[in-house]
Design a protein around this motif. Structure first.
Motif, PDB file in Angstrom:
ATOM      1  N   ARG A  42       0.833  -1.213   0.000  1.00  0.00           N
ATOM      2  CA  ARG A  42       0.000   0.000   0.000  1.00  0.00           C
ATOM      3  C   ARG A  42       0.864   1.258   0.000  1.00  0.00           C
ATOM      4  NH1 ARG A  42      -4.121  -2.658   3.550  1.00  0.00           N
ATOM      5  NH2 ARG A  42      -2.840  -2.048   5.310  1.00  0.00           N
ATOM      6  N   ASP A  43       1.993   1.169   0.715  1.00  0.00           N
ATOM      7  CA  ASP A  43       2.912   2.317   0.768  1.00  0.00           C
ATOM      8  C   ASP A  43       3.793   2.406  -0.477  1.00  0.00           C
ATOM      9  OD1 ASP A  43       1.890   2.838   3.264  1.00  0.00           O
ATOM     10  OD2 ASP A  43       3.535   1.852   4.344  1.00  0.00           O
ATOM     11  N   GLU A  44       3.689   1.387  -1.344  1.00  0.00           N
ATOM     12  CA  GLU A  44       4.505   1.305  -2.556  1.00  0.00           C
ATOM     13  C   GLU A  44       6.000   1.370  -2.216  1.00  0.00           C
ATOM     14  OE1 GLU A  44       3.099   4.227  -5.347  1.00  0.00           O
ATOM     15  OE2 GLU A  44       1.002   3.676  -5.020  1.00  0.00           O
ATOM     16  N   ASN A  45       6.352   0.673  -1.123  1.00  0.00           N
ATOM     17  CA  ASN A  45       7.722   0.655  -0.623  1.00  0.00           C
ATOM     18  C   ASN A  45       8.393  -0.640  -1.060  1.00  0.00           C
ATOM     19  OD1 ASN A  45      10.118   0.660   0.838  1.00  0.00           O
ATOM     20  ND2 ASN A  45       9.176   1.540   2.660  1.00  0.00           N
ATOM     21  N   GLU A  46       8.977  -0.624  -2.241  1.00  0.00           N
ATOM     22  CA  GLU A  46       9.547  -1.836  -2.819  1.00  0.00           C
ATOM     23  C   GLU A  46      10.716  -2.360  -1.998  1.00  0.00           C
ATOM     24  OE1 GLU A  46      10.979  -3.444  -7.232  1.00  0.00           O
ATOM     25  OE2 GLU A  46      10.349  -1.361  -6.952  1.00  0.00           O
ATOM     26  N   ALA A  47      11.529  -1.458  -1.434  1.00  0.00           N
ATOM     27  CA  ALA A  47      12.684  -1.887  -0.633  1.00  0.00           C
ATOM     28  C   ALA A  47      12.219  -2.621   0.623  1.00  0.00           C
ATOM     29  CB  ALA A  47      13.531  -0.677  -0.256  1.00  0.00           C
ATOM     30  N   GLU A  48      11.168  -2.125   1.275  1.00  0.00           N
ATOM     31  CA  GLU A  48      10.647  -2.772   2.470  1.00  0.00           C
ATOM     32  C   GLU A  48      10.054  -4.136   2.135  1.00  0.00           C
ATOM     33  OE1 GLU A  48       9.380  -3.560   6.386  1.00  0.00           O
ATOM     34  OE2 GLU A  48      10.927  -2.266   5.524  1.00  0.00           O
ATOM     35  N   ILE A  49       9.417  -4.235   0.969  1.00  0.00           N
ATOM     36  CA  ILE A  49       8.829  -5.512   0.545  1.00  0.00           C
ATOM     37  C   ILE A  49       9.924  -6.569   0.403  1.00  0.00           C
ATOM     38  CG2 ILE A  49       7.691  -6.677  -1.395  1.00  0.00           C
ATOM     39  CD1 ILE A  49       6.186  -3.986  -1.839  1.00  0.00           C
ATOM     40  N   GLU A  50      11.025  -6.222  -0.265  1.00  0.00           N
ATOM     41  CA  GLU A  50      12.115  -7.182  -0.436  1.00  0.00           C
ATOM     42  C   GLU A  50      12.750  -7.535   0.909  1.00  0.00           C
ATOM     43  OE1 GLU A  50      14.895  -6.776  -3.561  1.00  0.00           O
ATOM     44  OE2 GLU A  50      13.477  -5.880  -4.968  1.00  0.00           O
ATOM     45  N   ALA A  51      12.822  -6.564   1.816  1.00  0.00           N
ATOM     46  CA  ALA A  51      13.384  -6.830   3.144  1.00  0.00           C
ATOM     47  C   ALA A  51      12.514  -7.832   3.904  1.00  0.00           C
ATOM     48  CB  ALA A  51      13.503  -5.528   3.924  1.00  0.00           C
ATOM     49  N   LEU A  52      11.208  -7.736   3.751  1.00  0.00           N
ATOM     50  CA  LEU A  52      10.297  -8.675   4.411  1.00  0.00           C
ATOM     51  C   LEU A  52      10.444 -10.086   3.834  1.00  0.00           C
ATOM     52  CD1 LEU A  52       7.128  -6.414   4.600  1.00  0.00           C
ATOM     53  CD2 LEU A  52       8.431  -7.286   6.555  1.00  0.00           C
ATOM     54  N   ILE A  53      10.614 -10.178   2.517  1.00  0.00           N
ATOM     55  CA  ILE A  53      10.822 -11.484   1.885  1.00  0.00           C
ATOM     56  C   ILE A  53      12.130 -12.093   2.379  1.00  0.00           C
ATOM     57  CG2 ILE A  53      11.167 -12.688  -0.313  1.00  0.00           C
ATOM     58  CD1 ILE A  53       9.469 -10.423  -1.600  1.00  0.00           C
ATOM     59  N   ASP A  54      13.171 -11.281   2.497  1.00  0.00           N
ATOM     60  CA  ASP A  54      14.459 -11.775   2.988  1.00  0.00           C
ATOM     61  C   ASP A  54      14.361 -12.197   4.458  1.00  0.00           C
ATOM     62  OD1 ASP A  54      15.742 -11.448   0.577  1.00  0.00           O
ATOM     63  OD2 ASP A  54      16.474  -9.441   1.024  1.00  0.00           O
ATOM     64  N   ARG A  55      13.542 -11.474   5.237  1.00  0.00           N
ATOM     65  CA  ARG A  55      13.352 -11.847   6.642  1.00  0.00           C
ATOM     66  C   ARG A  55      12.708 -13.222   6.755  1.00  0.00           C
ATOM     67  NH1 ARG A  55       9.408  -8.175  10.067  1.00  0.00           N
ATOM     68  NH2 ARG A  55       7.916  -9.893   9.905  1.00  0.00           N
ATOM     69  N   LEU A  56      11.701 -13.474   5.927  1.00  0.00           N
ATOM     70  CA  LEU A  56      11.042 -14.779   5.917  1.00  0.00           C
ATOM     71  C   LEU A  56      12.023 -15.865   5.479  1.00  0.00           C
ATOM     72  CD1 LEU A  56       8.402 -16.450   6.107  1.00  0.00           C
ATOM     73  CD2 LEU A  56       8.006 -15.888   3.701  1.00  0.00           C
ATOM     74  N   THR A  57      12.836 -15.565   4.488  1.00  0.00           N
ATOM     75  CA  THR A  57      13.806 -16.537   3.967  1.00  0.00           C
ATOM     76  C   THR A  57      14.854 -16.889   5.014  1.00  0.00           C
ATOM     77  OG1 THR A  57      13.488 -15.636   1.733  1.00  0.00           O
ATOM     78  CG2 THR A  57      15.449 -16.992   2.098  1.00  0.00           C
ATOM     79  N   LEU A  58      15.343 -15.889   5.722  1.00  0.00           N
ATOM     80  CA  LEU A  58      16.348 -16.128   6.764  1.00  0.00           C
ATOM     81  C   LEU A  58      15.787 -17.000   7.881  1.00  0.00           C
ATOM     82  CD1 LEU A  58      19.113 -15.608   8.029  1.00  0.00           C
ATOM     83  CD2 LEU A  58      18.171 -13.501   9.030  1.00  0.00           C
ATOM     84  N   GLU A  59      14.554 -16.715   8.290  1.00  0.00           N
ATOM     85  CA  GLU A  59      13.931 -17.510   9.349  1.00  0.00           C
ATOM     86  C   GLU A  59      13.703 -18.953   8.888  1.00  0.00           C
ATOM     87  OE1 GLU A  59      10.156 -17.281  12.471  1.00  0.00           O
ATOM     88  OE2 GLU A  59      10.468 -15.703  10.986  1.00  0.00           O
ATOM     89  N   ALA A  60      13.270 -19.096   7.632  1.00  0.00           N
ATOM     90  CA  ALA A  60      13.040 -20.437   7.096  1.00  0.00           C
ATOM     91  C   ALA A  60      14.337 -21.238   7.038  1.00  0.00           C
ATOM     92  CB  ALA A  60      12.419 -20.337   5.699  1.00  0.00           C
ATOM     93  N   ARG A  61      15.439 -20.588   6.664  1.00  0.00           N
ATOM     94  CA  ARG A  61      16.713 -21.299   6.550  1.00  0.00           C
ATOM     95  C   ARG A  61      17.300 -21.629   7.925  1.00  0.00           C
ATOM     96  NH1 ARG A  61      19.226 -20.691   1.754  1.00  0.00           N
ATOM     97  NH2 ARG A  61      18.742 -18.458   1.668  1.00  0.00           N
ATOM     98  N   THR A  62      17.041 -20.759   8.889  1.00  0.00           N
ATOM     99  CA  THR A  62      17.578 -20.981  10.230  1.00  0.00           C
ATOM    100  C   THR A  62      16.861 -22.119  10.941  1.00  0.00           C
ATOM    101  OG1 THR A  62      18.132 -18.626  10.392  1.00  0.00           O
ATOM    102  CG2 THR A  62      18.055 -19.877  12.445  1.00  0.00           C
ATOM    103  N   LEU A  63      15.522 -22.149  10.811  1.00  0.00           N
ATOM    104  CA  LEU A  63      14.713 -23.187  11.453  1.00  0.00           C
ATOM    105  C   LEU A  63      14.031 -24.002  10.366  1.00  0.00           C
ATOM    106  CD1 LEU A  63      13.117 -20.954  14.217  1.00  0.00           C
ATOM    107  CD2 LEU A  63      15.054 -22.508  14.478  1.00  0.00           C
ATOM    108  N   ARG A  64      14.693 -25.051   9.922  1.00  0.00           N
ATOM    109  CA  ARG A  64      14.277 -25.759   8.719  1.00  0.00           C
ATOM    110  C   ARG A  64      13.116 -26.709   8.986  1.00  0.00           C
ATOM    111  NH1 ARG A  64      19.795 -26.237   9.184  1.00  0.00           N
ATOM    112  NH2 ARG A  64      19.884 -28.494   9.285  1.00  0.00           N
ATOM    113  N   ASP A  65      12.047 -26.545   8.221  1.00  0.00           N
ATOM    114  CA  ASP A  65      10.875 -27.413   8.318  1.00  0.00           C
ATOM    115  C   ASP A  65      11.027 -28.535   7.298  1.00  0.00           C
ATOM    116  OD1 ASP A  65       8.394 -28.623   8.306  1.00  0.00           O
ATOM    117  OD2 ASP A  65       7.288 -26.747   8.467  1.00  0.00           O
ATOM    118  N   PRO A  66      11.001 -29.812   7.723  1.00  0.00           N
ATOM    119  CA  PRO A  66      11.122 -30.911   6.759  1.00  0.00           C
ATOM    120  C   PRO A  66       9.948 -30.983   5.789  1.00  0.00           C
ATOM    121  CG  PRO A  66      10.575 -31.751   8.944  1.00  0.00           C
ATOM    122  CD  PRO A  66      10.886 -30.300   9.103  1.00  0.00           C
ATOM    123  N   GLU A  67       8.795 -30.418   6.182  1.00  0.00           N
ATOM    124  CA  GLU A  67       7.632 -30.369   5.289  1.00  0.00           C
ATOM    125  C   GLU A  67       7.738 -29.105   4.429  1.00  0.00           C
ATOM    126  OE1 GLU A  67       5.410 -32.674   4.864  1.00  0.00           O
ATOM    127  OE2 GLU A  67       6.243 -33.957   6.432  1.00  0.00           O
TER     128      GLU A  67
END
Length: 335
Positions: free
Chosen positions: A135-160
């Motif tokens: 909504r804020d059209e903040n592309e940099a913040e959007i990519e930062a949120l995707i990277d945050r999710l990716t880092l958490e996923a890689r740190t705590l790996r779900d076998p499913e």
């Protein structure tokens, strides 16, 4: 890709050559999903040698089949009276599944963390911020949120891994809603949902998931910026006509020159975005002004024609009748 019989036999031959004598490998064979399990005799091989054997085997597999397939090796726990064979096999499977998070071409022996990644919870935390950043059209913040999710996923790996895919899928559906709101797409959400899930399901690594979502974000914002720029250019043409409609020298060329566009591009863009030509819009603006002036009954018709940039009163009358079905005089009489 699924392995055919020829490829399976080729890989088995590489296993036999790499593992050497039969004392080292008691058994190896494929599961239904092309995972090859190899049971080795821990009494004849030092535990420190397992990784070296795995690296050599992986090198051999990549050397002979690397142009067609990618490989990863997982080393499981040693079976014992306290660790049944099936648990040892499951630990190897859990280790090799780490390739989703780190990529193929590696040997994995460390078990996943005991604290599991809760993909649903992570998505629930990220989605509201992702929606707000759109909504804020903040592309940099959007990519930062995707990277945050990716880092958490890689740190705590779900076998499913499908649970992880679903977290990224939810972001993509929010992005699709944004594209619809901005009129960048007219694809029905139910159709898009099926397509996106199919695309996400074919991605084999966490990085490819991350890159897919980021690529879609970049494509939507690129399209949005282009759409905004197009609207600004068309708006500029409209504004210029509204200001200069009384100019008798007003032409598509003069409009293009003064709005810093090429004549051909301006005409094509205007037609595409508005459904009418520049000249048609110019006529509409002039006719609306003429209708206002016709309310002033003391103003002569030739004066009205001149006031809207038309030098020939006969042409003005013809143009007016073509557009309204009435001559200027008839239109005035009915007011």
């Amino acid at each position: 890709m699924r392995l055919d019989d020829t490829m399976r036999e080729s890989i088995e031959s590489l296993f036999a050559a790499s593992l050497g004598d039969s004392e080292r490998a008691a058994f190896y064979g494929y599961s239904d999903d092309d995972l090859l399990f190899c049971l080795m005799d821990a009494e004849t091989i030092a535990s420190s040698d397992f990784k070296q054997i795995a690296r050599e085997l992986l090198y051999s597999l990549n050397l002979h089949c690397g142009d067609k397939l990618s490989f990863a090796i997982g080393i499981g726990r040693e079976s014992s009276p306290s660790v049944p064979l099936h648990e040892a096999c499951l630990s190897a499977l859990a280790a090799v599944q780490s390739q989703f998070y780190f990529g193929a071409g590696l040997v994995f022996s460390e078990p996943p963390p005991t604290v599991r990644f809760d993909a649903s919870s992570a998505a629930a935390n990220v989605c509201p911020d992702f929606h707000q950043a759109l909504r804020d059209e903040n592309e940099a913040e959007i990519e930062a949120l995707i990277d945050r999710l990716t880092l958490e996923a890689r740190t705590l790996r779900d076998p499913e891994t499908d649970r992880v895919r679903n977290a990224y899928f939810r972001l993509l559906m929010i992005l699709h809603e944004f594209a619809m709101e901005k009129k960048l797409t007219v694809i029905d959400p139910s159709q898009e949902e099926s397509f996106i899930w199919q695309e996400v399901g074919e991605l084999c690594t966490l990085d490819s998931l991350r890159d897919y979502v980021v690529g879609n974000v970049q494509a939507v914002f690129s399209q949005y910026k282009e759409s905004t720029a197009v609207n600004a250019r068309v708006g500029g043409v409209m504004h210029y006509i509204k200001i200069h409609y009384a100019d008798k020298e007003l032409t598509t060329k003069s409009i293009a020159d003064n709005t810093y566009l090429s004549q051909s591009y301006m005409c094509a863009l205007f037609k595409k975005e508005t459904g009418k030509t520049v000249n048609e819009y110019m006529t509409e603006v002039r006719l609306e002004k003429a209708k206002e002036l016709l309310k002033e009954r003391h103003v002569k018709l030739y004066e009205i024609a001149s006031a809207i940039g038309i030098t020939d009163p006969n042409y003005f009358s013809s143009m007016f009748k073509k557009a309204t079905g009435l001559t200027p005089s008839q239109y005035r009489e009915r007011m």
